[in-house]
Design an enzyme around this catalytic site. Structure first.
Site, PDB file in Angstrom:
ATOM      1  N   HIS A  87       0.864  -1.190   0.000  1.00  0.00           N
ATOM      2  CA  HIS A  87       0.000   0.000   0.000  1.00  0.00           C
ATOM      3  C   HIS A  87       0.905   1.246   0.000  1.00  0.00           C
ATOM      4  CE1 HIS A  87      -2.527   3.143   1.757  1.00  0.00           C
ATOM      5  NE2 HIS A  87      -3.553   2.477   1.257  1.00  0.00           N
ATOM      6  N   PRO A  88       0.452   2.344  -0.606  1.00  0.00           N
ATOM      7  CA  PRO A  88       1.326   3.524  -0.733  1.00  0.00           C
ATOM      8  C   PRO A  88       1.925   4.077   0.561  1.00  0.00           C
ATOM      9  CG  PRO A  88      -0.587   3.756  -2.137  1.00  0.00           C
ATOM     10  CD  PRO A  88      -0.801   2.498  -1.356  1.00  0.00           C
ATOM     11  N   VAL A  89       1.295   3.897   1.701  1.00  0.00           N
ATOM     12  CA  VAL A  89       1.927   4.418   2.928  1.00  0.00           C
ATOM     13  C   VAL A  89       3.000   3.487   3.469  1.00  0.00           C
ATOM     14  CG1 VAL A  89       0.001   5.852   3.713  1.00  0.00           C
ATOM     15  CG2 VAL A  89       0.188   3.483   4.540  1.00  0.00           C
ATOM     16  N   LYS A  90       3.092   2.275   2.937  1.00  0.00           N
ATOM     17  CA  LYS A  90       4.059   1.314   3.470  1.00  0.00           C
ATOM     18  C   LYS A  90       5.456   1.615   2.901  1.00  0.00           C
ATOM     19  CE  LYS A  90       0.637  -0.391   5.747  1.00  0.00           C
ATOM     20  NZ  LYS A  90      -0.210  -1.530   5.498  1.00  0.00           N
ATOM     21  N   ILE A  91       6.402   0.716   3.108  1.00  0.00           N
ATOM     22  CA  ILE A  91       7.806   1.048   2.790  1.00  0.00           C
ATOM     23  C   ILE A  91       8.044   1.165   1.278  1.00  0.00           C
ATOM     24  CG2 ILE A  91      10.229   0.425   3.212  1.00  0.00           C
ATOM     25  CD1 ILE A  91       8.729   0.805   5.822  1.00  0.00           C
TER      26      ILE A  91
END
Ligand code: PLP
Length: 384
Positions: A187-191
């Site tokens: 997901h975009p907020v992950k690393i």
């Protein structure tokens, strides 16, 4: 002033070129990019097999299915996690229970786990799967969990949605030394991101094959998985009830391109974490404590402030354009989960943590000037 989010992706011109190349190729899905991405992530982590799917939620679901989780079974996890960690077990018709968190790492408390297992053994209510969550990117005490798994006979799925690029005892999270399956989120907020996407890693070829089956309708073209002689070279068989959880080649292209910068992302996050540690020192808050066995991937930088001040601090930061967040509302307090609980759940450490936690902005492209603004705003909010 443009608000500073708590997390965000970094997409470069090379990422865009990689995605465009796939868009102009023969395969938008089920082409070569997905198996390449699987191999690259597995190799990076030191695991034998990678199974890419359209989200970490799907990966957790196929992991549970592959391990045979079903009605009458139990999965235990931490209450401080995202909803998916629990929902994946409910999709399988299993029951969920929780183990309270360690007050220092905020990960599942292995002593509490040991005590709960001992009680469960007496009552004949042992879990089939324990799902540790590496909160903020810091590994759980996997050696302790593995020792308990051997003693009590449960399987281990690591929800490492926060943790790709982190390590434990000097080895990369995902190498499967202490678990059956490890799951990452893109997901975009992950690393690293593939927009939406997830991957399950395992060293067990059988489990890999089962997860591949469940992500693709329960359908196979492999003669070894079929129940009889194939009718002909066109033959496919449905051997399980599966889903369409496939990752597309477009998403895999973005993931592959991002994977090239994973170490750089984690390094930048680590530098920001160190800088927060230094510059928040002296403020009335608890900075994230790191176990010496772990190197976090730093998905989140979570501080704890006095419970009676948390809301005011949160709102003051938001009003200064610092879009802080809270990870997470304890899952056992969610109305849906309360409704289905067999007992009145109480996990005091998790509840105390929740009352005090604030996630500060943390992402690779956060500039030092932005971070200084966050630190100054936090100082003002705390009246320091
Ligand atoms: C983000 C997250 C998930 C779900 O990931 P998706 O890829 O959005 O499905 C699961 N567990 C944890 C702990 C997460 O943070």
């Amino acid at each position: 002033m443009i608000p500073i989010p708590y997390g965000r992706q970094e997409v470069t011109a090379e990422d865009v070129r990689a995605v465009a190349a796939v868009l102009q190729s023969d395969w938008l899905t089920q082409g070569p990019a997905v198996p390449l991405f699987e191999r690259e992530v597995a190799a990076y982590c030191g695991a034998a097999h990678g199974v890419a799917v359209n989200s970490a939620t799907s990966a957790l679901h196929v992991a549970c299915l592959a391990l045979g989780l079903g009605p009458g079974d139990r999965l235990w996890t931490s209450p401080i996690t995202f909803l998916s960690t629990v929902n994946c077990a409910l999709y399988c018709g299993a029951q969920v229970d929780f183990v309270d968190i360690d007050p220092h790492t905020y990960n599942l408390d292995c002593d509490a786990l040991a005590r709960k297992l001992e009680r469960a053994r007496k009552d004949g209510r042992l879990p089939k799967i324990v799902m540790p969550v590496h909160l903020a990117g810091q590994s759980c005490d996997m050696a302790a969990i593995d020792a308990l798994a051997r003693e009590y006979g449960f399987r281990v799925v690591e929800d490492a949605s926060h943790a790709i690029g982190g390590s434990y005892q000097g080895r990369r999270i995902g190498d499967g030394r202490y678990s059956d399956i490890t799951v990452f989120s893109f997901h975009p907020v992950k690393i690293i991101t593939s927009a939406e996407g997830g991957m399950a890693l395992t060293n067990d070829p059988q489990l890999a094959r089962r997860m591949e089956l469940f992500r693709n309708h329960g359908m196979t073209r492999g003669p070894e998985l079929m129940t009889g002689e194939p009718d002909g070279p066109w033959a496919y068989e449905q051997v399980e009830l599966g889903f369409n959880y496939r990752m597309t080649d477009v998403h895999a292209a973005l993931g592959r391109s991002q994977l090239l910068r994973l170490d750089d992302f984690v390094q930048r996050r680590r530098a920001l974490a160190l800088r927060y540690d230094e510059r928040l020192d002296g403020l009335p808050l608890a900075a994230p404590w790191q176990h010496p066995d772990t190197q976090s991937a730093w998905h989140l930088y979570i501080v704890r402030v006095a419970a009676e001040k948390r809301r005011q601090v949160f709102e003051a930061l938001r009003s200064e354009g610092v879009n802080v967040n809270v990870h997470y509302i304890p899952v056992h307090t969610q109305p849906f989960q309360r409704r289905r609980a067999a007992t009145a759940w109480s996990f005091p450490e998790a509840e105390r943590y929740y009352a005090e936690a604030i996630s500060l902005p943390m992402y690779a492209s956060l500039s030092e000037a932005q971070q200084d603004h966050v630190i100054a705003a936090l100082g003002r909010a705390l009246g320091a």
